[in-house]
Scaffold this active site. Structure first.
Site, PDB file in Angstrom:
ATOM      1  N   SER A   1       1.672 -34.757  -6.331  1.00 10.61           N
ATOM      2  CA  SER A   1       2.744 -34.452  -7.511  1.00 10.61           C
ATOM      3  C   SER A   1       3.535 -35.520  -7.992  1.00 10.61           C
ATOM      4  CB  SER A   1       3.273 -33.066  -6.766  1.00 10.61           C
ATOM      5  OG  SER A   1       4.104 -32.709  -7.987  1.00 10.61           O
TER       6      SER A   1
ATOM      7  N   ASP B   1       2.388 -30.847 -13.862  1.00 15.51           N
ATOM      8  CA  ASP B   1       2.973 -29.376 -13.868  1.00 15.51           C
ATOM      9  C   ASP B   1       4.362 -29.630 -14.267  1.00 15.51           C
ATOM     10  OD1 ASP B   1       3.857 -30.479 -11.431  1.00 15.51           O
ATOM     11  OD2 ASP B   1       3.170 -28.772  -9.985  1.00 15.51           O
TER      12      ASP B   1
ATOM     13  N   ASP C   1       1.000 -34.820 -11.470  1.00 15.69           N
ATOM     14  CA  ASP C   1      -0.269 -33.732 -11.892  1.00 15.69           C
ATOM     15  C   ASP C   1       0.273 -33.041 -12.823  1.00 15.69           C
ATOM     16  OD1 ASP C   1       2.007 -32.504 -10.186  1.00 15.69           O
ATOM     17  OD2 ASP C   1       0.561 -31.321  -9.428  1.00 15.69           O
TER      18      ASP C   1
ATOM     19  N   ASP D   1       5.069 -35.126 -14.428  1.00 13.16           N
ATOM     20  CA  ASP D   1       5.200 -35.947 -13.178  1.00 13.16           C
ATOM     21  C   ASP D   1       3.414 -36.175 -13.085  1.00 13.16           C
ATOM     22  OD1 ASP D   1       4.163 -33.265 -12.998  1.00 13.16           O
ATOM     23  OD2 ASP D   1       4.773 -32.967 -10.801  1.00 13.16           O
TER      24      ASP D   1
HETATM   25 MG    MG Z   1       3.892 -31.608  -9.716  1.00 20.34          MG
END
Ligand code: MG
Length: 453
Positions: free
Chosen positions: A96, A243, A241, A239
């Site tokens: 993440s 999300d 990844d 960020d």
């Molecule tokens: Mg994330």
């Protein structure tokens, strides 16, 4: 409840190839696969260690008898979307927002929601105390790949907003993907929405050369400067990844995640004539104020995006989120989704026909303070119980113990929560003035200090 030995709030996150070795990942994936016994989708972010871990979890899953579908490098929500619609489970290789040396495994259930506690405890039992299922030679799983999910995810995102209206406005947008997984989706979604797009750090790179993967203000100075220099309508950052989405307004101001949450909440409630909003106990009163004004009902869970997602599913909720800018649109994905957040924010800009700074200025204003204090792990439960007792016996403040101890006063609230990963308590206060918020946070800290000895 049994204490978890490996899993944190969402999966397992460690230093890559130190603790998180191929052997570790493979055995953990085999333990998960032993329970799922179906087709598991895998995918990951742009980290240098992601291919190594993907091969390891593939081996583990195949060994347990699962079939594996490799979705490639793509955002976490795109994988959650795919699992919900096509597969029996999923493992996402990502750390993440953490620095490049880390990586992690996020496990999801058949709905694409982060795995529940009881399943994680079962996985840990197989990992530590017994043996994962090892299929006989003729039952070993098969390997497939699917490279259509990114296209589908982009199309499905665009379908959920008034794309025509957004295209007509030709918004000027700067996007900074931090060289993470959003590099494969964000610029393309913006192009499809007719924006004049300028990209920063949108070449995938596991060394994250442009900036750290965490989209906090100090890491977004290039984005802020570019928005100002180009006179853009908005700046967007993701960020590692993809999300989470962070917005920069047309003046270059960093917009806090809870403001974005409140803005989208208002729009969603107006558009749908009310609905259930799910958030965590650590989120701003602004969310409640807006719900009251626009016919919403707020349900608060313990802290953790997968708890919010699960509650949205169970209550057939309209929309949810966290104060860090992670927003959940449950009719699409049961998890935080950066792309949908971007599309919605652009739609709001166009429909309201006001600059972002003005839309944010219209939201309820509260002041916050976050502090932390050390406390040994084995004292945490006792400290919380004693604080709750004191408040009950000596005051008539309302108490909420969904997660830690939240004390609600007439002019604000303070939440005192034990960290799950460090020997500290976090203390978060909100009020109608900065002075009062500071005071309340300090009071929370003093309560911990009183009982930790
Ligand atoms: Mg994330």
């Amino acid at each position: 409840m049994v204490e978890k030995r490996l899993f944190g709030t969402f999966g397992v996150r460690r230093t890559a190839n130190d603790v998180l070795t191929p052997e570790f990942a493979s055995r953990l994936a085999a333990s998960y696969g032993s329970i799922v016994q179906g087709t598991v989708a895998i995918g990951g972010d742009t980290r240098t260690s992601t291919p190594m871990l993907k091969y390891a979890i593939t081996a583990g899953l195949l060994s347990s008898g699962c079939d594996v579908v490799d979705l490639g490098i793509l955002p976490t929500p795109a994988i959650q979307y795919a699992v919900r619609n096509y597969y029996d489970g999923g493992i996402i290789v990502t750390a993440s927002h953490n620095p490049p040396k880390y990586n992690g495994l996020k496990f999801v259930d058949e709905f694409g929601i982060g795995t529940p506690d009881d399943m994680e405890i079962e996985v840990e039992k197989l990992y530590f105390d017994s043996e994962p299922n090892r299929a006989s030679w003729d039952k070993i799983g098969e390997c497939f790949s699917n490279d259509t999910i990114i296209k589908e995810y982009i199309a499905e995102t665009i379908k959920r907003v008034d794309a025509e209206a957004i295209r007509n406005r030709k918004l000027k947008v700067v996007v900074d993907c931090g060289s993470g997984a959003g590099s494969y989706t964000a610029p393309y979604i913006l192009k499809e929405l007719g924006c004049e797009v300028t990209t920063i750090n949108c070449q995938a790179d596991g060394f994250f050369p442009g900036r750290d993967p965490e989209p906090i203000e100090p890491n977004l100075q290039d984005l802020i400067a570019t928005v100002k220099n180009l006179g853009a309508d908005i700046g967007l950052a993701h960020d590692g990844d993809a999300d989470r989405t962070i917005c920069i307004d047309e003046k270059g101001n960093f917009i806090l995640g809870d403001k974005t949450f409140a803005l989208v909440e208002k729009h969603m409630l107006k558009e749908n004539g009310g609905g259930i909003i799910v958030t965590t106990v650590a989120t701003s009163q602004a969310i409640y104020d807006i719900a009251e004004e626009f016919g919403g009902e707020v349900i608060a869970t313990a802290v953790g995006d997968l708890l919010v997602a699960r509650k949205l599913k169970d209550t057939d909720g309209l929309f949810g989120g966290e104060e860090n800018g992670g927003l959940i649109f449950p009719d699409f994905i049961y998890g935080r989704d950066a792309a949908m957040t971007v599309a919605k924010i652009l739609e709001i800009l166009v429909k309201e026909d006001k600059p972002l700074s003005e839309l944010v200025a219209e939201l309820p204003v509260y002041y916050q303070e976050k502090l932390k204090v050390e406390c040994a792990d084995d004292l945490k439960q006792e400290v919380m119980a004693k604080i709750a007792d004191e408040i009950k016996e000596t005051t008539d403040f309302e108490l909420d113990t969904t997660d830690g101890v939240k004390i609600l006063k007439d002019d604000g609230w303070v939440i005192i929560r034990p960290s799950g990963t460090e020997p500290i308590f976090r203390c978060f206060a909100e009020s109608d003035s900065q002075e009062k918020a500071d005071e309340m946070a300090s009071w929370g800290i003093s309560l911990v200090e009183k009982y930790k000895t």
